[in-house]
Design a protein around this motif. Sequence first.
Motif, PDB file in Angstrom:
ATOM      1  N   ALA A 171      53.448  -9.670 -20.208  1.00 19.17           N
ATOM      2  CA  ALA A 171      53.655  -9.754 -21.655  1.00 19.17           C
ATOM      3  C   ALA A 171      52.892  -8.627 -22.312  1.00 19.17           C
ATOM      4  CB  ALA A 171      53.168 -11.096 -22.194  1.00 19.17           C
ATOM      5  N   ASN A 172      53.267  -8.301 -23.518  1.00 25.74           N
ATOM      6  CA  ASN A 172      52.484  -7.377 -24.326  1.00 25.74           C
ATOM      7  C   ASN A 172      51.776  -8.126 -25.449  1.00 25.74           C
ATOM      8  OD1 ASN A 172      52.898  -4.864 -23.017  1.00 25.74           O
ATOM      9  ND2 ASN A 172      55.011  -4.868 -23.772  1.00 25.74           N
ATOM     10  N   ILE A 173      52.430  -9.182 -25.913  1.00 35.16           N
ATOM     11  CA  ILE A 173      51.795 -10.028 -26.932  1.00 35.16           C
ATOM     12  C   ILE A 173      51.521 -11.369 -26.264  1.00 35.16           C
ATOM     13  CG2 ILE A 173      52.113 -11.168 -29.171  1.00 35.16           C
ATOM     14  CD1 ILE A 173      53.675  -8.726 -30.071  1.00 35.16           C
ATOM     15  N   PHE A 174      50.275 -11.764 -26.260  1.00 34.90           N
ATOM     16  CA  PHE A 174      49.862 -12.940 -25.495  1.00 34.90           C
ATOM     17  C   PHE A 174      49.630 -14.127 -26.416  1.00 34.90           C
ATOM     18  CE2 PHE A 174      48.608  -9.070 -23.429  1.00 34.90           C
ATOM     19  CZ  PHE A 174      49.023  -9.254 -22.128  1.00 34.90           C
ATOM     20  N   PRO A 175      50.052 -15.306 -25.977  1.00 32.18           N
ATOM     21  CA  PRO A 175      49.755 -16.482 -26.798  1.00 32.18           C
ATOM     22  C   PRO A 175      48.234 -16.690 -26.852  1.00 32.18           C
ATOM     23  CG  PRO A 175      51.272 -17.028 -24.980  1.00 32.18           C
ATOM     24  CD  PRO A 175      50.759 -15.656 -24.734  1.00 32.18           C
TER      25      PRO A 175
ATOM     26  N   MET B 210      52.524 -18.762 -18.762  1.00 32.74           N
ATOM     27  CA  MET B 210      52.414 -17.316 -18.569  1.00 32.74           C
ATOM     28  C   MET B 210      52.148 -16.944 -17.102  1.00 32.74           C
ATOM     29  SD  MET B 210      52.629 -15.601 -21.507  1.00 32.74           S
ATOM     30  CE  MET B 210      51.592 -14.157 -21.355  1.00 32.74           C
TER      31      MET B 210
ATOM     32  N   SER C 204      58.439  -6.116 -21.646  1.00 27.35           N
ATOM     33  CA  SER C 204      57.655  -7.036 -20.807  1.00 27.35           C
ATOM     34  C   SER C 204      58.520  -8.224 -20.384  1.00 27.35           C
ATOM     35  CB  SER C 204      56.432  -7.534 -21.565  1.00 27.35           C
ATOM     36  OG  SER C 204      56.822  -8.477 -22.565  1.00 27.35           O
ATOM     37  N   ASP C 205      58.040  -8.938 -19.375  1.00 26.15           N
ATOM     38  CA  ASP C 205      58.767 -10.115 -18.895  1.00 26.15           C
ATOM     39  C   ASP C 205      59.002 -11.125 -20.019  1.00 26.15           C
ATOM     40  OD1 ASP C 205      58.768  -9.029 -16.388  1.00 26.15           O
ATOM     41  OD2 ASP C 205      57.099 -10.239 -15.636  1.00 26.15           O
ATOM     42  N   LYS C 206      57.960 -11.340 -20.797  1.00 21.30           N
ATOM     43  CA  LYS C 206      58.056 -12.333 -21.874  1.00 21.30           C
ATOM     44  C   LYS C 206      59.103 -11.905 -22.904  1.00 21.30           C
ATOM     45  CE  LYS C 206      55.158 -14.235 -25.490  1.00 21.30           C
ATOM     46  NZ  LYS C 206      54.139 -13.565 -26.332  1.00 21.30           N
ATOM     47  N   GLU C 207      59.093 -10.627 -23.233  1.00 17.28           N
ATOM     48  CA  GLU C 207      60.040 -10.090 -24.201  1.00 17.28           C
ATOM     49  C   GLU C 207      61.473 -10.208 -23.672  1.00 17.28           C
ATOM     50  OE1 GLU C 207      58.909  -9.452 -27.059  1.00 17.28           O
ATOM     51  OE2 GLU C 207      60.919  -8.972 -27.815  1.00 17.28           O
TER      52      GLU C 207
ATOM     53  N   ASP D 115      51.579 -18.123 -32.872  1.00 18.45           N
ATOM     54  CA  ASP D 115      52.884 -17.474 -33.005  1.00 18.45           C
ATOM     55  C   ASP D 115      53.795 -18.238 -33.958  1.00 18.45           C
ATOM     56  OD1 ASP D 115      52.133 -15.642 -31.197  1.00 18.45           O
ATOM     57  OD2 ASP D 115      53.461 -16.285 -29.579  1.00 18.45           O
ATOM     58  N   PHE D 116      53.693 -19.558 -33.890  1.00 13.88           N
ATOM     59  CA  PHE D 116      54.674 -20.407 -34.554  1.00 13.88           C
ATOM     60  C   PHE D 116      54.157 -20.943 -35.887  1.00 13.88           C
ATOM     61  CE2 PHE D 116      52.282 -22.567 -31.247  1.00 13.88           C
ATOM     62  CZ  PHE D 116      51.544 -23.445 -32.016  1.00 13.88           C
TER      63      PHE D 116
ATOM     64  N   PHE E 157      56.667 -27.920 -34.774  1.00 15.08           N
ATOM     65  CA  PHE E 157      56.599 -26.608 -35.400  1.00 15.08           C
ATOM     66  C   PHE E 157      57.788 -25.735 -35.034  1.00 15.08           C
ATOM     67  CE2 PHE E 157      54.025 -26.989 -31.574  1.00 15.08           C
ATOM     68  CZ  PHE E 157      54.710 -26.124 -30.740  1.00 15.08           C
TER      69      PHE E 157
ATOM     70  N   THR F  12      44.921 -18.485 -26.309  1.00 13.56           N
ATOM     71  CA  THR F  12      44.490 -19.560 -25.417  1.00 13.56           C
ATOM     72  C   THR F  12      43.078 -19.936 -25.847  1.00 13.56           C
ATOM     73  OG1 THR F  12      44.241 -20.245 -23.116  1.00 13.56           O
ATOM     74  CG2 THR F  12      43.773 -17.942 -23.600  1.00 13.56           C
TER      75      THR F  12
ATOM     76  N   ASN G 176      58.628 -20.629 -29.156  1.00 11.81           N
ATOM     77  CA  ASN G 176      57.227 -20.522 -28.746  1.00 11.81           C
ATOM     78  C   ASN G 176      57.120 -20.570 -27.219  1.00 11.81           C
ATOM     79  OD1 ASN G 176      54.392 -20.389 -29.201  1.00 11.81           O
ATOM     80  ND2 ASN G 176      54.284 -22.556 -28.641  1.00 11.81           N
ATOM     81  N   PHE G 177      56.326 -19.645 -26.689  1.00 10.94           N
ATOM     82  CA  PHE G 177      56.130 -19.601 -25.241  1.00 10.94           C
ATOM     83  C   PHE G 177      54.651 -19.866 -24.979  1.00 10.94           C
ATOM     84  CE2 PHE G 177      55.636 -17.763 -21.059  1.00 10.94           C
ATOM     85  CZ  PHE G 177      56.816 -18.159 -20.430  1.00 10.94           C
TER      86      PHE G 177
ATOM     87  N   PHE H 270      50.856 -20.595 -23.445  1.00  8.43           N
ATOM     88  CA  PHE H 270      50.027 -19.867 -22.493  1.00  8.43           C
ATOM     89  C   PHE H 270      50.153 -20.416 -21.071  1.00  8.43           C
ATOM     90  CE2 PHE H 270      46.160 -18.759 -20.244  1.00  8.43           C
ATOM     91  CZ  PHE H 270      46.125 -17.390 -20.459  1.00  8.43           C
TER      92      PHE H 270
END
Lengths: 515, 515
Positions: free
Chosen positions: B205-209, A49, A25-28, B71-72, A72, B211, A43-44, A46
Amino acid sequence: MIKIKPYLKKVHLELPEPTLTDNVSDKERLKRGLAQFGFHNINFPFRLMRELAKNLRMEDWKVTVVLVEMDFGKEVVRLSPGGRDADQCKYGLAVDVGTTTIVVYLVDLPAGRLVDIASTYNYQIIYGEDVISRIIYATDKGGLKELQDTVIDNINNLIEPIKEKFGLTEECIDSIVISGNTTMTQLLLGLDPAWIRLEPYIPTANIFPITSAGRLGINVTPDAPLYTLPCVASYVGGDIVAGVLTTKMHKREELSILMDIGTNGELVIGNSEWLMTTACSAGPCFEGGGLKYGMRATEGAIDGVKINPQTLEAEITVIGGGAPEGVCGSGIIDTIAELFLKGLITHKGQIRTDLGLKNIRSTQEGVEFILFQNKKKLITVTEPDIDNILRAKSAIYAGFMVMLQEVGLSFNDISTYYIAGGFGRFLNIEKAIIIGMLPDQPRKKFKYFGNTSATGAYICLLSAQLRKEAEDIAKKMTYMELSVSRHFMDEYVAGLFLPHTNLSAFPSVAEMMAT
Amino acid sequence: MIKIKPYLKKVHLELPEPTLTDNVSDKERLKRGLAQFGFHNINFPFRLMRELAKNLRMEDWKVTVVLVEMDFGKEVVRLSPGGRDADQCKYGLAVDVGTTTIVVYLVDLPAGRLVDIASTYNYQIIYGEDVISRIIYATDKGGLKELQDTVIDNINNLIEPIKEKFGLTEECIDSIVISGNTTMTQLLLGLDPAWIRLEPYIPTANIFPITSAGRLGINVTPDAPLYTLPCVASYVGGDIVAGVLTTKMHKREELSILMDIGTNGELVIGNSEWLMTTACSAGPCFEGGGLKYGMRATEGAIDGVKINPQTLEAEITVIGGGAPEGVCGSGIIDTIAELFLKGLITHKGQIRTDLGLKNIRSTQEGVEFILFQNKKKLITVTEPDIDNILRAKSAIYAGFMVMLQEVGLSFNDISTYYIAGGFGRFLNIEKAIIIGMLPDQPRKKFKYFGNTSATGAYICLLSAQLRKEAEDIAKKMTYMELSVSRHFMDEYVAGLFLPHTNLSAFPSVAEMMAT
């Protein structure tokens, strides 16, 4: 020299285009790219996104990632299409939010260079001159939002001309560090300051999470992270932490005292082993507030005064060298010292009207001494002005005394007295000792360090390491509350004389008086 | 049984009131309180700072802190005055966002109990029946916001009657877990799905933060964290991960296949060692879409059909037992299987008009078989309907074939075939095998597992551990892209017959045909 390693970190990535076999994925893909630069577990959030897919593809998988160290860990705060060449952002702002004065530094981040300085009165003054009256306005009159908007407008009004002068767009400025006392910090961040004023004097926080310029309405890149220097207690704020950081007194073996004298007087004593701090209210008079002809120490202010031994008339120096428009704090201190040494005022600060001097006159508002007079302009120092200064200097000296006694030390044990704050710049140490504001110590022990609040913010813009150090300083400082100390009140009353009730503590002043 | 340990963690604190000797800041006091419950290094976001002082003092330093694992690390997402008694929030929502159907579960979090279920068509259907047409609408027609608003409205319209029914305010619901395919997930979150459709098929993305409900406009507590089940690739989403999690096939040594057949058909094969997944487009026909009298499998849908051997007329069962209003996917599959076994349609699915049957008739739109007819209502299955189903079942069977060949296995190696999805509930396995949609395997190998997408979301609401497991599943799954496989196209064409071009693969069907 500071090693420039800004707390806002930029990474320029050229990512491989996805294929059917490399189809993460783009994020990965972005995270993988960051990992190759050694940035793991980033950390990315929301909010970034939505534009992620577009931003990655707009410049053929070249992107600039802006990272900031949060509580964090590291977080992406901005992502822009394009690499190093396309990246316009390179400036930061260091902002010193004083009760009376607001100062903005424009900093070239890659070069670490101070590009420009702008300053103005804190517009919040119309709601009250000291922190207490502003807290009351914010609390009892529901004016928190108004006070916050005011200081934000203030900052924006300082930034606009700078941006114009250097041809910068909003996007050119992408990080901010704020330094201020606890109340100014809370008002800027929109945090209810009510509990700062009420015993046991509790601030909402001392260490503040990073927020963004856009959230507060400051006209730079909306995503620009806004870091606030940590505070110590309700009456010792980030400005003082910045002061310690700038003087490096927390790294020396010998004992030092830092004093930042403005509307409040904050004192720090200590060395590399320990730090103790306290605060006393000086009122706005050192910054020209509450004085009949008072003004800030800017162009047109009388900052130096001598009284001619023959004519007993004032000989003045004016900031900028032009015609005087008023008198600033240091000008008033000079005046009082001179009036006292020449015998024109009493130990209690009363102006002598029995000498038949032309430049001492009585008005409906009381007795006053004329500093300057021509057809257009009259500038005087009045008895209430002198009274104001006496109360302010006495509060500060009492603060020194109580703090030293608390740790079982005397003035002689202190190797260096650091003077911070805009007010200190024009302060004549000699005269400050004569009026009993500073201890009667060898003059070479006193070192003026300038606006250490702004400087501290400036160096924290440039160095993540120093930002960390600032937090360590804040955690290390012990705060001593003076407002509940009976001892402090006794010392305060003893200081309401020139130079002090205890003249033996001021041997060199006693000697001057004798001559 | 799941050990209930919701991913949203509530801590009820009774903090000591500050004093002059215990005068840490409000934020520090809160963190200290959390640390006493074993929660260290908790992130406290800026947005909660403004109300912090008030929230702590409103109920005498009793507060309820809501923590969520980000995530963090853990973050405070809400802070409410008052302790356990004052805390009204106790419900969560599990939402299955399907291309055709949206299902909402109301869950009593402390009890772990499913309180109510509501479902409806996905209103996005007016913009296109399958994911591709919606991606096109979002991309080429700039309709992303419109599609997002539509699904949010959808969800809100499902929640409102539930809230009314149980007398719940918005504040009663304070966490949401979403499960959906990758496109539905991205549309719900407002993420541009353009690149899902274009080779090499890359999701944002596949894993989403995590929200918040408020950010998306879902009418529950605005701060309610919204967790999205992780996706695997552009055409294998969180619904499938939820399916694996629910069936626990990822924990068994023996090999299983999971199939979730809806508008898309997603397949997973594997065991505790490995997982492989693929997806094929079935179109909306299994959910009643694109069929002349098609409808979802709800009250009034013909879901079972037999053809009387004597009269050759249809004998129907209707969901809810009332008058039929249409035919759902399983009803159509039954019809085709029966028509085929009775010799009323050819291998290619053409309806035989040469038998002189009253219930087979030609209209301007083609030949059709009458399922039900009275004075008010006519329900038929048409040749284009049959054609639709043939293409859909063939795509799914081809998916099985290619996937098995890829890993060098055959249908016999698979111990269990899990059937997931709302469609599967009414599916007659026998009939699905007859038409060549499912492999001709011992019937006891097939297990219907219900709406595993909704169930997966439900169990993730209740268990932080399972949420973690879902992410592990998503990372572990290898995705095989079928759309570029020549082999897949060959298998697809071979499957456009009843039951299949290769009849030897369907021995039990061949036997039935012979009788």
